[in-house]
Structures are given as structure tokens and as C-alpha cells.
Write an enzyme that holds these catalytic residues in place. Structure first.
Site, PDB file in Angstrom:
ATOM      1  N   GLY A 293       0.821  -1.210   0.000  1.00 29.06           N
ATOM      2  CA  GLY A 293       0.000   0.000   0.000  1.00 29.06           C
ATOM      3  C   GLY A 293       0.854   1.259   0.000  1.00 29.06           C
ATOM      4  N   SER A 294       0.383   2.286   0.675  1.00 30.17           N
ATOM      5  CA  SER A 294       0.957   3.631   0.535  1.00 30.17           C
ATOM      6  C   SER A 294       2.382   3.770   1.049  1.00 30.17           C
ATOM      7  CB  SER A 294       0.055   4.651   1.244  1.00 30.17           C
ATOM      8  OG  SER A 294      -1.190   4.763   0.565  1.00 30.17           O
TER       9      SER A 294
END
Length: 577
Positions: A293-294
């Protein structure tokens, strides 16, 4: 009639000749048999006789101790006893079976089977506590014998169990560093050759040989027991608080690659590893992969700065959503179209902005930095079973890959791989090989340091500094505010990634929340990665950032790391604080 019988009887001379011939034939038979026994079968009978009176008893080597970095023992070898039987010498199998089973807590039927078996040696129990063995030995049961051995013990129980691993009943490493360093820890076994009479009494002048074992070397880890303990406590509490499925925490020194703590929850007690769930035995921080993810956005930012793909004060137009081929991408929260610098994009974790920045780099340049940061290979930590991650070849990327991979979807990493990405930024742009071992201690008691870790430069020190400022800005005012530590300035990034369905048909409605960061931001000395699997709170800034803060604050205090000057809020960050 008498005269007839006398005439047919053999003369005495013939009878003597016949008797002599019989004696000669018998003597020849005996001589032939003796020749067979003394020449042809001599070796076989000698071996048989030796096996009946000579016993070759292995003397296991004391396994080396595993220490933490401060000399506290995490795995030791303690005295134990092997209990065996010589069924030939057992007088009352039923009675002895009942006594042995009751004393050692064994199944009476199995003991009876051993006592009535064939052969002269059969194990009844291994790794028996010395006090129990002494109590049984005092009963002087015929046919019951005892041998010295060593048993692996883990004094603190479940402290770094997936890292340390465990050893089996034969003293062989079966998992973790016990397995990875088996040859070094095992030493060299000795042996005892004992010659006994049929009653089991040692023959004083017999072929008795004592070859002592050579102990294994000791292993000194990079793990700090106190930090490990606190990380385990904090992780267990975070999993319960966020009602998560599991979690991982890594604490490391980004300058040296030394891993100070590594936790996977749930864990197990290595003193009773046979009862552990297999999925909790493996060290998931290095063996399992996940879509990050981020937190992966830091690679996009570092690549863009290093390649001069964007000026730091340049403002991109960032809408709330963006369509790339057949897929529509969204930011985590709705917002009107706005102007954002790269610092804003990272601090506020904009998916759309990150994809735009990746587009400025282009596929080839962006992919090259994924490789430079090590997302296509294992870290080389030396831990058994380490996974290399899953990174598709650029020529296999789909039309939407430049939208997904920059924001950490469509690529899978181990927690250690992603922690090492941030360690590279914290270490001034130099990638450093993670390691678990400081060195070994041999019979002379001297520490032999492990080889220095491999290193290579990924980005310039100036690029690393600029990214660190963005990460510190994100903790100050962005998505990572829950990671703040009073008196310190922290640099880090949140991550919230949807999990792929088990059947691989798309994404589920479950998430992995993470926060990875370092401190002090202007002079990094510690890095912590905090990851929670399927928390109900979903977001990395809510679920994982407080866990990071707990572990980092304790670790800074434990190592007496002082605060450092605050990094300035980057001038290119245009959003108001």
C-alpha cells in the site's frame, strides 16, 4: 549253529580298521568345522561376540548458547538424561513398566512393550529431567539404564521465538537461527565404548574408550531482549485493541542493518514447539509477502527527486479521482481538485498525485528504482526461507500497473524488504543488508565479528534528505500525526492496503494497516515498522501509527538516544500546517 555264527563274524582286525576309519572321518569333520570357524567365519563370530559385550554410546556435544546483543541467554543447553532398557536383564517387565511409567509420566503399555522387546538397547524416554531420572535410578530396577544428554531450553520462553527458532530432541536445529547456524552451534559429538559382561557389569580391562565431545560455538545476535519484549507486548496489545488477525513489528538500526527486534503475533513457546500451530512458527516478517500500500510511495518520491522528474516546488493538479485505461483510481478521502507539491502528495498520501508523479518518471525509470531498493530479491539477511517478494517484470505490466504499483498494489513484499526501503532513506540513500548476527564465540571465549553487511547506494544523500523532510512533514501535519513522540521529530509514512482475495479474483474488503518510520528525523538512529493484518480500524494512521509510537518511544529511551534538531517543514510543502 554256533560254528556257523563264528564263521560269519568279522575278524578283530577288520573291526579295528572300521573303527579307525570312523574316527578319522569324524576328526576330519571336526577339523573342517574348526577351519571354517577359525578362518572363514572368524570375523563374523568375532563381531557377534563383540556386539554382545561391547556398547558404543554416543556422547552428544553441548550445543552452543544463543545470546542477545547484551549477553543475555536466549537459548541454552541444560543437562538431561536418556532412559533406556536392556530387555535381556529385565526381571519383572510388568512391575517395572508400572514403576517407570508412573515416575516419568509415560504410557504404561508403551513402556511394557519396550521392556519386552528384542535386542539389548531400547529407548524409553529422552530429555528426561535430571531430578526425575535420579529418582528412578535410585530404585535400582534391573535392565533400566541412564545416559547423559543435553536438552535445549529457552529460559525466557516466547521471546523472539520465530527468530531464534528451536532444536529437536536430537539437538538438531529445526527452525529459525537454530536451523540457519546448525553446523556452528552443534559442535562435534563424542563417544564412549564400554565392554560389559552378560550381567551388564563393566569389564575393567575391556576395550573402554572415552572420546569427549567438542562443544558448539556460541552465537551473539543483534536482538536486544528488552526491546524485543516491549515490542511483543505492544504488538499483542495493538492486535487486541484493533481486533486484528495478526501483526508484525521490526526494529532495526538503519545505519548498520542490525535487527534489534522482530515480532510476529501470534507467537509460540519454543520449549513446547510440538504443540504450536505451524503458521505461527514461521517468521512471517521474512517469509510472508503482502501488498504494502501507501508505504511504497516513498520509492516513487525518491525516484522522482533523484531523476529530476519534478521540481520540489512544482505544483501538480490533483483531482479526487483519475481514470487509467479501464480502472478508476481514487484518493482515500474525497477532496476537490487542488494543487499539490510532491511533499504534499506524500504527507497526505494522495494516490492520484503519486500516480501522476510516476507518470512523469515513465515505466522504465520507475521500475529501475523498485529494483534498486530491492523489491525483486530477498534482503540477504541469512534467515532460512526468506522470500524474494513478487515484482512483475516491467514488460508484463498491464495498462493500469503504473497506477497501482506506485501506490503499493500489484506488488508484494516482505515486511523486512519494506523496512529496508525506509532504512535506505534513513541511511542517507545507502541500502544496507539487514542482519541478525553480531558474531560468534568459540572455545577461546573471544568474539569473532560477523562479516560486514553488503551496501550499495540507491539515491544521493540530498535526495534522501529531501524525502526525510517530506516524511517528517507527514508526521507533523499529514496522515501520520499519531506517530508523534514528544521531544523528538519523527519521519514516517502510513500505509493502508486492501488484501487480495484468497482465490486471487480481486481485492477483498479487508486491509493491512502499516506505519514505517525513523527517528530522530534529522539524525536517524532507529527504524520501526509496524504492520497489522485485518484491523477493524483499517487505516495505517489509526491502527499502526500508535503501535509505532509505543515501540519507538521505548526503544529511544532504552538506547538513550537524545533528541536531534528538528527538520524544517519543506519550503515546497504549500499546504498550511
Amino acid at each position: 549253529m554256533a560254528a556257523a555264527r563264528t564263521s560269519r563274524a568279522r575278524p578283530p582286525t577288520q573291526r579295528l580298521v572300521a573303527l579307525l576309519a570312523a574316527l578319522v572321518l569324524g576328526f576330519c569333520g571336526i577339523l573342517t568345522r574348526l577351519l571354517l570357524l577359525q578362518v572363514k567365519d572368524a570375523a563374523a563370530f568375532e563381531t557377534l561376540a563383540r556386539d554382545q559385550r561391547v556398547r558404543d554410546v554416543p556422547a552428544p556435544a553441548p550445543r552452543g548458547t544463543i545470546f542477545d546483543r547484551n549477553g543475555q541467554a536466549l537459548a541454552i543447553s541444560v543437562p538431561a538424561k536418556e532412559v533406556f532398557a536392556d530387555p535381556l536383564l529385565v526381571k519383572d517387565a510388568a512391575g517395572e513398566a508400572q514403576t517407570v511409567a508412573a515416575t516419568l509420566g509415560l504410557d504404561q503399555a508403551l513402556v511394557f512393550k519396550a521392556l519386552t522387546g528384542s535386542g539389548r538397547f531400547v529407548y524409553i524416554a529422552r530429555d528426561v529431567d535430571v531430578s526425575l531420572a535420579k529418582a528412578l535410578q535410585a530404585m535400582n530396577l534391573p535392565g533400566i539404564g541412564f545416559l547423559d544428554e543435553r536438552r535445549r531450553s529457552y529460559p525466557d520462553g516466547a521471546i523472539a521465538p520465530q527468530v531464534v527458532g528451536f532444536a529437536g530432541v536430537d539437538g538438531e536445529g529445526l527452525a529459525g537461527l537454530e536451523l540457519a547456524y546448525q553446523d556452528l552451534l552443534a559442535g562435534r559429538a563424542g563417544r564412549q565404548i564400554i565392554e560389559e559382561d552378560p550381567s551388564g557389569t563393566v569389564i575393567p580391562q575391556g576395550a573402554n574408550v572415552d572420546q569427549p565431545p567438542v562443544p558448539g560455538d556460541n552465537l551473539v545476535l543483534t536482538i536486544d531482549r528488552q526491546i524485543q519484549f516491549r515490542a511483543q507486548e505492544a504488538l499483542a496489545a495493538a492486535v487486541r485493541r484493533n481486533r486484528a488477525k495478526s501483526g508484525t513489528v521490526i526494529v532495526m538500526d538503519p545505519r548498520t542493518g542490525e535487527i534489534l527486534a522482530m515480532v510476529s503475533y501470534p507467537w509460540f513457546d519454543p520449549n513446547d514447539f510440538a504443540a504450536a500451530d505451524p503458521q505461527y512458527v514461521r517468521n512471517r516478517a521474512v517469509t510472508d509477502v503482502y501488498e504494502p500500500g501507501s508505504v511504497n510511495k516513498v520509492i516513487t518520491a525518491a525516484a522522482a527527486i533523484q531523476e529530476w522528474a519534478i521540481n520540489l516546488d512544482e505544483r501538480l493538479t490533483v483531482p479526487d479521482s483519475y481514470q487509467m485505461y479501464t480502472k478508476v483510481f481514487h484518493d482515500a478521502h474525497f477532496h476537490p481538485t487542488e494543487k499539490m507539491t510532491l511533499g504534499d502528495i506524500i504527507a497526505y498520501s494522495s494516490n492520484i498525485g503519486t500516480s501522476e508523479v510516476a507518470g512523469l518518471l515513465g515505466r522504465a525509470r520507475f521500475a529501475s528504482y523498485l529494483y534498486r531498493f530491492g523489491l525483486n530479491r530477498s534482503t540477504g539477511s541469512g534467515f532460512p526461507g526468506e522470500a524474494p517478494g513478487l515484482l512483475p517484470r516491467p514488460n508484463k505490466w498491464s495498462g493500469t500497473s503504473m497506477g497501482t504499483i506506485p501506490i503499493g498494489q500489484g506488488v508484494a513484499v516482505t515486511p523486512l524488504q519494506m523496512a529496508n526501503v525506509y532504512a535506505t532513506i534513513a541511511n542517507g540513500g545507502v541500502w544496507t543488508q539487514p542482519r541478525f548476527v553480531l558474531g560468534t564465540v568459540g572455545p577461546d571465549g573471544k568474539l569473532v565479528s560477523a562479516p560486514p553487511p553488503q551496501t550499495h547506494r540507491v539515491v544521493s544523500a540530498e535526495t534522501a534528505q529531501a524525502v526525510s523532510e517530506m516524511l517528517a512533514y507527514g508526521v507533523d501535519v499529514g496522515t501520520g500525526t499519531e506517530a508523534q513522540i514528544p521531544g523528538f521529530w519523527v519521519a514516517g509514512k502510513t500505509g493502508t492496503a486492501r488484501k487480495v482475495r484468497a482465490d486471487g479474483t480481486g481485492y477483498s474488503d479487508k486491509y493491512i494497516a502499516s506505519f514505517i518510520g525513523f527517528a530522530p528525523a534529522s539524525r536517524p538512529e532507529l527504524l520501526v515498522a509496524a504492520i497489522l493484518d485485518e484491523p477493524v480500524t483499517i487505516f495505517g494512521g489509526v491502527a499502526a501509527a500508535p503501535l509505532f509510537q509505543d515501540v519507538m518511544r521505548f526503544s529511544l529511551s532504552r538506547l538513550r538516544i537524545p533528541p536531534a534538531p528538528r527538520l524544517p517543514i519543506p519550503a515546497h510543502a504549500l499546504k498550511p500546517a
